[in-house]
Motif scaffolding. Structure first.
Motif, PDB file in Angstrom:
ATOM      1  N   GLU A 101       0.826  -1.214   0.000  1.00 36.24           N
ATOM      2  CA  GLU A 101       0.000   0.000   0.000  1.00 36.24           C
ATOM      3  C   GLU A 101       0.857   1.260   0.000  1.00 36.24           C
ATOM      4  O   GLU A 101       0.520   2.249  -0.654  1.00 36.24           O
ATOM      5  N   HIS A 102       1.964   1.224   0.732  1.00 34.07           N
ATOM      6  CA  HIS A 102       2.855   2.382   0.718  1.00 34.07           C
ATOM      7  C   HIS A 102       3.445   2.590  -0.672  1.00 34.07           C
ATOM      8  O   HIS A 102       3.476   3.714  -1.194  1.00 34.07           O
ATOM      9  N   CYS A 103       3.919   1.501  -1.273  1.00 32.92           N
ATOM     10  CA  CYS A 103       4.578   1.608  -2.575  1.00 32.92           C
ATOM     11  C   CYS A 103       3.636   2.134  -3.645  1.00 32.92           C
ATOM     12  O   CYS A 103       3.995   3.049  -4.408  1.00 32.92           O
ATOM     13  N   VAL A 104       2.446   1.567  -3.742  1.00 33.12           N
ATOM     14  CA  VAL A 104       1.563   1.933  -4.854  1.00 33.12           C
ATOM     15  C   VAL A 104       1.079   3.369  -4.749  1.00 33.12           C
ATOM     16  O   VAL A 104       0.574   3.915  -5.732  1.00 33.12           O
ATOM     17  N   ALA A 105       1.267   3.987  -3.583  1.00 30.69           N
ATOM     18  CA  ALA A 105       0.906   5.400  -3.433  1.00 30.69           C
ATOM     19  C   ALA A 105       2.010   6.329  -3.937  1.00 30.69           C
ATOM     20  O   ALA A 105       1.795   7.542  -4.018  1.00 30.69           O
ATOM     21  N   GLN A 106       3.175   5.766  -4.281  1.00 28.91           N
ATOM     22  CA  GLN A 106       4.297   6.583  -4.742  1.00 28.91           C
ATOM     23  C   GLN A 106       4.247   6.747  -6.263  1.00 28.91           C
ATOM     24  O   GLN A 106       3.871   5.825  -6.988  1.00 28.91           O
ATOM     25  N   PRO A 107       4.626   7.927  -6.768  1.00 30.38           N
ATOM     26  CA  PRO A 107       4.476   8.206  -8.205  1.00 30.38           C
ATOM     27  C   PRO A 107       5.170   7.206  -9.125  1.00 30.38           C
ATOM     28  O   PRO A 107       4.609   6.831 -10.163  1.00 30.38           O
ATOM     29  N   ALA A 108       6.375   6.763  -8.789  1.00 30.95           N
ATOM     30  CA  ALA A 108       7.094   5.843  -9.677  1.00 30.95           C
ATOM     31  C   ALA A 108       6.360   4.510  -9.797  1.00 30.95           C
ATOM     32  O   ALA A 108       6.254   3.941 -10.888  1.00 30.95           O
ATOM     33  N   PHE A 109       5.842   4.021  -8.696  1.00 36.06           N
ATOM     34  CA  PHE A 109       5.113   2.755  -8.732  1.00 36.06           C
ATOM     35  C   PHE A 109       3.792   2.920  -9.484  1.00 36.06           C
ATOM     36  O   PHE A 109       3.381   2.020 -10.227  1.00 36.06           O
ATOM     37  N   ALA A 110       3.142   4.063  -9.296  1.00 36.96           N
ATOM     38  CA  ALA A 110       1.889   4.312 -10.015  1.00 36.96           C
ATOM     39  C   ALA A 110       2.124   4.383 -11.516  1.00 36.96           C
ATOM     40  O   ALA A 110       1.333   3.859 -12.318  1.00 36.96           O
ATOM     41  N   ALA A 111       3.222   5.012 -11.930  1.00 34.45           N
ATOM     42  CA  ALA A 111       3.531   5.128 -13.361  1.00 34.45           C
ATOM     43  C   ALA A 111       3.825   3.770 -13.991  1.00 34.45           C
ATOM     44  O   ALA A 111       3.607   3.573 -15.184  1.00 34.45           O
ATOM     45  N   ALA A 112       4.318   2.827 -13.179  1.00 38.85           N
ATOM     46  CA  ALA A 112       4.674   1.498 -13.686  1.00 38.85           C
ATOM     47  C   ALA A 112       3.515   0.510 -13.645  1.00 38.85           C
ATOM     48  O   ALA A 112       3.632  -0.596 -14.186  1.00 38.85           O
ATOM     49  N   ALA A 113       2.397   0.885 -13.051  1.00 41.02           N
ATOM     50  CA  ALA A 113       1.283  -0.037 -12.840  1.00 41.02           C
ATOM     51  C   ALA A 113       0.683  -0.501 -14.173  1.00 41.02           C
ATOM     52  O   ALA A 113       0.745   0.219 -15.179  1.00 41.02           O
ATOM     53  N   PRO A 114       0.105  -1.686 -14.193  1.00 40.21           N
ATOM     54  CA  PRO A 114      -0.479  -2.204 -15.439  1.00 40.21           C
ATOM     55  C   PRO A 114      -1.459  -1.246 -16.105  1.00 40.21           C
ATOM     56  O   PRO A 114      -1.428  -1.063 -17.325  1.00 40.21           O
ATOM     57  N   GLY A 115      -2.331  -0.630 -15.312  1.00 39.44           N
ATOM     58  CA  GLY A 115      -3.348   0.249 -15.872  1.00 39.44           C
ATOM     59  C   GLY A 115      -2.814   1.512 -16.506  1.00 39.44           C
ATOM     60  O   GLY A 115      -3.540   2.190 -17.234  1.00 39.44           O
ATOM     61  N   ALA A 116      -1.554   1.834 -16.250  1.00 35.71           N
ATOM     62  CA  ALA A 116      -0.954   3.042 -16.810  1.00 35.71           C
ATOM     63  C   ALA A 116      -0.185   2.774 -18.101  1.00 35.71           C
ATOM     64  O   ALA A 116       0.398   3.707 -18.670  1.00 35.71           O
ATOM     65  N   GLN A 117      -0.191   1.522 -18.582  1.00 40.57           N
ATOM     66  CA  GLN A 117       0.601   1.172 -19.754  1.00 40.57           C
ATOM     67  C   GLN A 117      -0.189   1.335 -21.039  1.00 40.57           C
ATOM     68  O   GLN A 117      -1.423   1.172 -21.052  1.00 40.57           O
ATOM     69  N   PRO A 118       0.481   1.614 -22.140  1.00 39.22           N
ATOM     70  CA  PRO A 118      -0.239   1.847 -23.407  1.00 39.22           C
ATOM     71  C   PRO A 118      -0.958   0.628 -23.955  1.00 39.22           C
ATOM     72  O   PRO A 118      -1.887   0.792 -24.743  1.00 39.22           O
TER      73      PRO A 118
END
Length: 213
Positions: A192-209
């Motif tokens: 939960e801590h990690c996914v709240a950080q911008p780098a982890f959010a940018a790498a998340a599946p839903g953020a991919q093209p």
């Protein structure tokens, strides 16, 4: 720099996290492993492992996530050091990372699940039971390691390491498969801590093209 990736691949997700933490720009090249694009001869020529991810950095080609992240750590010192220099700290990070990358992921990845169903005739509910069993057994080990040696908001301290790059995608897959993770409070707190950080959010599946729900 180019990253051949599939949005829902946990190994690709690990590398995307590392690239984001390092602040490195790259071209995203989608490889749909559900359509077996990773087995196309032209792709296998690039990546003999015939899987994702594949990193191309100039003349360098690497096709295993842990090797890629170690290469990025050694080649691009900006951002957090993902594999610590201190011998014991390095060993702790590698120990937990291997507990995920070697003990959990290999028995639960797409090609294994597909083989269970298509070649062995395993029913859907039995396949899901298989998945949840190995998640529970593997994350129990990770929880114990964190209880004994973990500290701080991340797995090991107040900065992310390779361990966090491995933990977050594995938990994401387990949640997607509707596994009960309530027995692993420390694992979930790190996640939960990690996914709240911008780098982890940018790498998340839903953020991919190539994301597809």
């Amino acid at each position: 720099m180019r990253l051949h990736s599939f949005f829902n691949s946990s190994t690709s997700y690990r590398v995307r996290i590392a690239l984001a933490l390092k602040g490195l720009d790259y071209e995203y090249v989608p490889v749909n492993i559900r359509r077996l694009e990773h087995q196309a001869p032209a792709y296998v020529d690039l990546n003999p492992s015939a899987n994702v991810p594949l990193l191309e950095d100039g003349e360098v080609r690497l096709g295993q996530s842990l090797a890629i992240i170690d290469y990025l750590d050694a080649t691009y010192p900006q951002g957090p050091r993902l594999v610590p220099a201190d011998a014991l700290a390095r060993a702790r990070v590698l120990e937990l990372s291997a507990a995920i990358a070697c003990d959990i992921h290999p028995v639960n990845n797409l090609r294994v699940l597909r083989y269970l169903v298509k070649e062995l005739g395993v029913a859907e509910d039995a396949k899901n039971a298989w998945y949840e069993h190995w998640i529970a057994e593997g994350l129990a080990a990770v929880e114990r390691l964190l209880a004994q040696h973990g500290h701080g908001a991340y797995c090991f301290g107040d900065a992310p390491t390779l361990a966090d790059c491995c933990l977050v995608p594995q938990v994401a897959n387990a949640l997607r498969m509707q596994c009960d993770l309530s027995a692993f409070p420390r694992v979930m707190a790190v996640h939960e801590h990690c996914v709240a950080q911008p780098a982890f959010a940018a790498a998340a599946p839903g953020a991919q093209p190539d994301y597809a729900a």
